[in-house]
Every structure is written in C-alpha cells, then in structure tokens.
Enzyme design. Structure first.
Site, short mmCIF file in Angstrom:
data_model
loop_
_atom_site.label_atom_id
_atom_site.label_comp_id
_atom_site.label_asym_id
_atom_site.label_seq_id
_atom_site.Cartn_x
_atom_site.Cartn_y
_atom_site.Cartn_z
N ASP A 64 0.99 -1.05 -0.02
CA ASP A 64 -0.04 -0.03 0.14
C ASP A 64 0.93 1.22 -0.09
OD1 ASP A 64 0.81 -0.37 2.66
OD2 ASP A 64 -1.15 -0.90 3.29
N ASP A 132 -7.93 -3.88 14.18
CA ASP A 132 -9.29 -4.36 13.73
C ASP A 132 -9.40 -5.30 12.76
OD1 ASP A 132 -8.28 -2.98 11.63
OD2 ASP A 132 -9.65 -1.26 11.54
N HIS A 134 -7.58 -5.40 9.92
CA HIS A 134 -7.30 -4.88 8.42
C HIS A 134 -5.90 -5.47 8.08
CE1 HIS A 134 -5.15 -1.03 10.12
NE2 HIS A 134 -4.31 -1.97 9.75
N GLU A 139 -9.71 -2.17 5.13
CA GLU A 139 -10.42 -1.82 6.52
C GLU A 139 -11.67 -2.84 6.36
OE1 GLU A 139 -9.03 -0.29 8.76
OE2 GLU A 139 -8.27 1.51 8.10
P1 PGA Z 1 1.72 -2.26 12.62
O1 PGA Z 1 0.56 -2.07 11.52
O2 PGA Z 1 3.03 -3.33 11.76
O3 PGA Z 1 2.77 -1.05 12.67
O4 PGA Z 1 1.44 -2.98 13.71
C1 PGA Z 1 0.18 -3.30 11.11
C2 PGA Z 1 -0.91 -2.97 10.05
O5 PGA Z 1 -1.70 -1.96 10.52
O6 PGA Z 1 -1.25 -3.45 9.34
#
Ligand code: PGA
Length: 259
Positions: A64, A132, A134, A139
């Site tokens: 992304d 959550d 995602h 999302e």
């Molecule tokens: P993080 O984020 O590696 O900073 O925990 C993971 C994500 O939100 O996909």
C-alpha cells in the site's frame, strides 16, 4: 489451514520469516516479494539482511501507499521501504514498486494489477494485521475479492498512524492498497503479528469465520499461508496448543524455516 508458528518474540519471528524468504530465493532468485510497512515486518528485513542474500534479481511490490505524499516525504511508503528494506538489503528504489507511482490516482489500481501480472505475480507476500483485522489498508467491510484501489482511511487508522506525523491533520485521508483479491493471488502469504493488542485480530483471522468484517480472515481462503506470532499475539487462539505441538513435531522432511 494456515500453518501457525508461535515464537518468543519479534526477533525470533523475523528469523523464521527470513528463513522462508531465503528458501524461496534459493529456488527462485528472481523472486517477486510483496513487502509491507509498519513496525511488524522490520525484524524480518533485519534478519534477512543478516543472511546477506543475493537479491540482485528480486523485485518488490508494496502492499500500500498513501495518496498525496511526495515520494521523498519521510512517511511515504516509498521512503519507508527505501529506508527499512531497500537500503539494508541493497535493493534499489527502481526495483521497489508502489501503487500510484507515475499514474493518476484514478488509474493507479489497474496499472498496479497489470504491473504485478507482468512481473509474473507475487511469489511471497509479507503481511501485518491491524488491531481491527485490516490487512494492507483493507479496512473492515472490504470485499474479499477486491483489487488494488483507492480507499479512504478510517479515523482509527489515521489516529494509529498519527504517531509518525506531526499531527493527525497531516495524516493523509486516502491510500492506495492492494485488495484482498490481490493478496489472494500471491503464491504464498506470511502473516506476522506481535503483542496482545493483535491477539483478537489473529484469532479472528486464523480461526474465526471468513468475513469482510475481519479482512485478515481472507487468509483462510488461501492454500499456502504461514502465520508467525509471538505468545502475546497468540493469546486468543483456541488451538494454540495444537499449533505449538504441530510445529515442535513437524516431520523431518518438512521445510525447516528456522534453519
Ligand atoms: P504495525 O501495523 O505493523 O505498525 O502494527 C500493521 C497494520 O496496521 O497492518
């Protein structure tokens, strides 16, 4: 079912994930690697760099990117990947592809899907997961068949990521993200998660019903998934004892990713 590997900490997880990537590289030096950003994949990149692999033929595709940040903005994923992945591993920016590069946002999704196909498809996709559920910036509510596209970030994700910016207002509203359908097309998935705050998302992704309400559950539709978590992130798995037992008793001829 996903193979679930429960390890002590993020460094141990990085060693296992780097081992998996190294095995793929042995078989296939022109590996197409799907790379993630965030704090989760960094121990994997560090462990891979320690192995000093030959990445001269590797191409990376980002999961992304924010919409609207200059590529050299310190929080653009182009810059984060250059810093955390490209530099330590010696992969030039020209071989790290991101959605939205050089095309209008409206055309970015289709262009990225085309670029992935032209590269031969993603061989191994590294994934993190949000609290959550995602994955990428897909999302809750994202279609399990979605392809790369522009999405509006949730307030929660913007707030979570505000720590990297001067203020919440500086966090972009929109992003490009590979879709859950894009992720399903990768030949292998490696999902990493650390910390108790990820435990519920991991339990839902691995054992819960497959649902767009928990985008990470898309891994259950994929035939080749390795989930590598620390004890805290494994804390809500109903079958945690079985995963530990299966990993400890894996057959000798099975791939030993921890080599
Ligand atoms: P993080 O984020 O590696 O900073 O925990 C993971 C994500 O939100 O996909």
């Amino acid at each position: 079912m996903a193979e679930v590997i429960i390890v002590d900490d993020a460094d141990a997880a990085g060693q296992v994930a780097a081992g998996l990537i190294a095995l793929e590289l042995d078989r296939h030096p022109a590996l197409v690697l799907g790379v993630a950003t965030g704090s989760t994949p960094n121990s994997t990149y560090r462990a891979l760099a320690e192995r000093r692999p030959d990445l001269s033929q590797l191409t990376a595709f980002a999961l992304d990117e924010y919409v609207g940040l200059e590529p050299r903005h310190p929080q653009s994923y182009a810059e984060v990947l250059r810093r955390e992945f490209g530099e330590p591993l010696g992969v030039p920016a020209s071989r790290i592809r991101l959605p939205g590069q050089g095309v209008a946002p409206v055309d970015a999704g289709a262009a990225y899907e085309r670029a992935i196909v032209e590269a031969g498809g993603i061989d191994l996709q590294i994934l993190g997961i949000g609290t959550d559920g995602h994955v990428g910036f897909n999302e809750p509510g994202s279609s399990l068949a979605s392809l790369t596209r522009v999405k509006t970030l949730t307030e929660q994700t913007r707030a979570d990521n505000a720590r990297f910016f001067d203020s919440l207002d500086d966090v972009p509203l929109h992003c490009f993200t590979q879709g859950l359908g894009t992720i399903r097309r990768a030949r292998a998935l490696v999902l990493l998660a650390f910390g108790a705050e990820k435990a519920e998302a991991i339990a839902g992704a691995v054992e819960g019903p497959v649902s767009s309400s928990l985008p990470g559950s898309v891994i259950q539709l994929h035939p080749n998934v390795t989930v590598i978590v620390d004890e805290a992130a494994a804390g809500r798995l109903a079958n945690g004892d079985y995963y530990r037992y299966a990993w400890q008793n894996r057959p000798e001829w099975a791939i030993d990713a921890s080599l």
